[in-house]
Scaffold this motif. Structure first.
Motif, PDB file in Angstrom:
ATOM      1  N   MET A 139       0.823  -1.206   0.000  1.00 17.37           N
ATOM      2  CA  MET A 139       0.000   0.000   0.000  1.00 17.37           C
ATOM      3  C   MET A 139       0.862   1.263   0.000  1.00 17.37           C
ATOM      4  O   MET A 139       0.661   2.175  -0.821  1.00 17.37           O
ATOM      5  CB  MET A 139      -0.895  -0.010   1.239  1.00 17.37           C
ATOM      6  CG  MET A 139      -1.638   1.280   1.509  1.00 17.37           C
ATOM      7  SD  MET A 139      -2.252   1.340   3.214  1.00 17.37           S
ATOM      8  CE  MET A 139      -0.700   1.653   4.086  1.00 17.37           C
ATOM      9  N   VAL A 140       1.850   1.326   0.911  1.00 20.39           N
ATOM     10  CA  VAL A 140       2.729   2.492   1.006  1.00 20.39           C
ATOM     11  C   VAL A 140       3.526   2.677  -0.287  1.00 20.39           C
ATOM     12  O   VAL A 140       3.670   3.791  -0.803  1.00 20.39           O
ATOM     13  CB  VAL A 140       3.686   2.356   2.210  1.00 20.39           C
ATOM     14  CG1 VAL A 140       4.731   3.476   2.200  1.00 20.39           C
ATOM     15  CG2 VAL A 140       2.894   2.392   3.512  1.00 20.39           C
ATOM     16  N   GLY A 141       4.034   1.566  -0.841  1.00 21.89           N
ATOM     17  CA  GLY A 141       4.806   1.627  -2.078  1.00 21.89           C
ATOM     18  C   GLY A 141       3.990   2.178  -3.229  1.00 21.89           C
ATOM     19  O   GLY A 141       4.477   2.999  -4.024  1.00 21.89           O
ATOM     20  N   GLU A 142       2.735   1.737  -3.351  1.00 17.25           N
ATOM     21  CA  GLU A 142       1.880   2.213  -4.443  1.00 17.25           C
ATOM     22  C   GLU A 142       1.552   3.703  -4.297  1.00 17.25           C
ATOM     23  O   GLU A 142       1.556   4.448  -5.282  1.00 17.25           O
ATOM     24  CB  GLU A 142       0.583   1.399  -4.485  1.00 17.25           C
ATOM     25  CG  GLU A 142       0.771  -0.016  -5.024  1.00 17.25           C
ATOM     26  CD  GLU A 142      -0.553  -0.734  -5.186  1.00 17.25           C
ATOM     27  OE1 GLU A 142      -1.531  -0.316  -4.530  1.00 17.25           O
ATOM     28  OE2 GLU A 142      -0.610  -1.691  -5.955  1.00 17.25           O
TER      29      GLU A 142
ATOM     30  N   THR B 249      -7.786   0.038   2.422  1.00 17.28           N
ATOM     31  CA  THR B 249      -9.012  -0.444   3.067  1.00 17.28           C
ATOM     32  C   THR B 249      -8.869  -1.901   3.474  1.00 17.28           C
ATOM     33  O   THR B 249      -9.326  -2.309   4.544  1.00 17.28           O
ATOM     34  CB  THR B 249     -10.219  -0.283   2.124  1.00 17.28           C
ATOM     35  OG1 THR B 249     -10.022  -1.059   0.936  1.00 17.28           O
ATOM     36  CG2 THR B 249     -10.411   1.163   1.737  1.00 17.28           C
ATOM     37  N   HIS B 250      -8.205  -2.689   2.622  1.00 14.81           N
ATOM     38  CA  HIS B 250      -7.980  -4.090   2.966  1.00 14.81           C
ATOM     39  C   HIS B 250      -6.987  -4.209   4.118  1.00 14.81           C
ATOM     40  O   HIS B 250      -7.151  -5.051   5.009  1.00 14.81           O
ATOM     41  CB  HIS B 250      -7.460  -4.854   1.744  1.00 14.81           C
ATOM     42  CG  HIS B 250      -8.527  -5.154   0.736  1.00 14.81           C
ATOM     43  ND1 HIS B 250      -9.556  -6.040   0.972  1.00 14.81           N
ATOM     44  CD2 HIS B 250      -8.737  -4.673  -0.512  1.00 14.81           C
ATOM     45  CE1 HIS B 250     -10.343  -6.094  -0.086  1.00 14.81           C
ATOM     46  NE2 HIS B 250      -9.874  -5.278  -0.997  1.00 14.81           N
ATOM     47  N   ALA B 251      -5.956  -3.371   4.105  1.00 10.34           N
ATOM     48  CA  ALA B 251      -4.983  -3.391   5.204  1.00 10.34           C
ATOM     49  C   ALA B 251      -5.671  -3.063   6.525  1.00 10.34           C
ATOM     50  O   ALA B 251      -5.388  -3.673   7.565  1.00 10.34           O
ATOM     51  CB  ALA B 251      -3.858  -2.396   4.926  1.00 10.34           C
ATOM     52  N   GLY B 252      -6.601  -2.102   6.489  1.00 10.81           N
ATOM     53  CA  GLY B 252      -7.333  -1.751   7.699  1.00 10.81           C
ATOM     54  C   GLY B 252      -8.186  -2.908   8.206  1.00 10.81           C
ATOM     55  O   GLY B 252      -8.215  -3.200   9.401  1.00 10.81           O
ATOM     56  N   ALA B 253      -8.883  -3.583   7.285  1.00  9.50           N
ATOM     57  CA  ALA B 253      -9.726  -4.713   7.677  1.00  9.50           C
ATOM     58  C   ALA B 253      -8.882  -5.858   8.226  1.00  9.50           C
ATOM     59  O   ALA B 253      -9.247  -6.509   9.213  1.00  9.50           O
ATOM     60  CB  ALA B 253     -10.545  -5.190   6.479  1.00  9.50           C
TER      61      ALA B 253
END
Length: 307
Positions: A37-40, A61-65
């Motif tokens: 996520m951070v890389g993108e 959002t997926h990382a949060g879930a």
């Protein structure tokens, strides 16, 4: 009406057999997803690519879930012996799974709305960059799926020497928190595969319309997965009974002919663990009823009322 429990003093720890292993695997997937996520997002800002930024936000959002799933494992373990929770913390995972299913539903809705809008209002697509993002995302999702696949769908093995056990309710033994994490990874992998197919067709065949069309297909599939997870977790949270397990309990208790169950309550208290309150009339005592129910391995906590 005397009521006898299965023990006077006992723990109410109804965590899944692979609770700690599932927690570790989920944490690894959270770390992988967060790095991607951070890389993108950084790459999107540097290269001024909306495709990269959009996918990075989507992955956030997926990382949060997934982080919620990992937190649920930690909470359940830390408070497993807390007496404030009458039947332990085994259902915390189902609560987290329900929350994750809601997030999935919102993601599906967002993807569907955006896809329909782009179907009627096509926009230029940076095929090369977008394809690279989709491939990279698919690799991360395959690695995550590999980490989670070792425990997903695990069911408990029972001793078949005790009795002929009906496995029609085995699916209820699944860890719904872990299942939610697995479904999030599958949803990401699905969107990556559909995106790669659509982008390649758009680049080499000129089928620009296929990109939003695949988005709609992906949104529908994710919505179906979300509904299944919502249904199963809500069933657990609302203490719904398992009719197959109820029938098995009645068979074990009443088959000798000297007892009749007048009231029966069975509900799930954790992955693979159920509690039961059994009210019985007849010439049997509580110890006899509990002995008859011993082969029903799903029952982790039994209260017997005799009259």
């Amino acid at each position: 009406m005397p009521a006898e429990t299965d023990a006077l003093l006992h723990d109410h720890v109804f965590l899944g057999d692979r609770h700690d292993e599932n927690a570790r695997r989920t944490l690894w997937v959270v770390a992988l997803t967060a790095v991607m996520m951070v890389g993108e997002i950084i790459a999107g800002a540097i290269f001024n690519s909306m495709a990269l930024l959009a996918d990075g936000v989507h992955m956030a959002t997926h990382a949060g879930a997934l982080a919620v799933a990992a937190a649920a494992y930690g909470f359940a373990r830390r408070h497993a012996h807390d007496r404030r929770f009458s039947f332990g913390t085994g259902k915390v995972g189902d609560l987290a799974g329900f929350a994750s299913a809601l997030v999935l539903a919102l993601i599906a809705l967002g993807i569907g709305i955006e896809s329909v809008a782009r179907l009627f209002d096509p926009r230029p697509v940076a095929f090369t960059e977008a394809t690279l993002v989709a491939v990279l995302g698919l690799v991360v999702n395959l690695v995550s799926a590999f980490l989670l696949a070792g425990s997903h769908g695990h069911s408990h093995g029972h001793d078949h020497h005790d009795h002929d056990h009906d496995h029609a309710h085995d699916h209820r033994h699944h860890d719904n928190n872990f299942r939610a994490a697995f479904v999030h990874v599958l949803a990401d992998a699905l969107t990556s595969v559909l995106a790669i197919a659509a982008l390649l067709c758009g680049r080499y065949l000129g089928w620009v319309w296929l990109d939003p069309a695949m988005g709609i297909v992906g949104a529908l599939v994710i919505a179906i997965w979300s509904w299944g997870l919502l249904r199963d977790t809500a069933t657990v949270l609302l203490d719904a009974s398992d009719p197959h397990l109820e029938a098995e309990v009645r068979q074990e208790v009443e088959s000798p002919g000297d007892a009749r169950i007048t009231d029966l309550h069975i509900w799930r208290v954790g992955p693979g663990a159920h509690a039961a309150i059994v009210s019985v009339t007849g010439s049997v005592d509580g110890d006899t009823v509990r002995r008859r129910l011993r082969p029903v391995h799903e029952l982790a906590h039994i209260t017997v009322e005799t009259r």
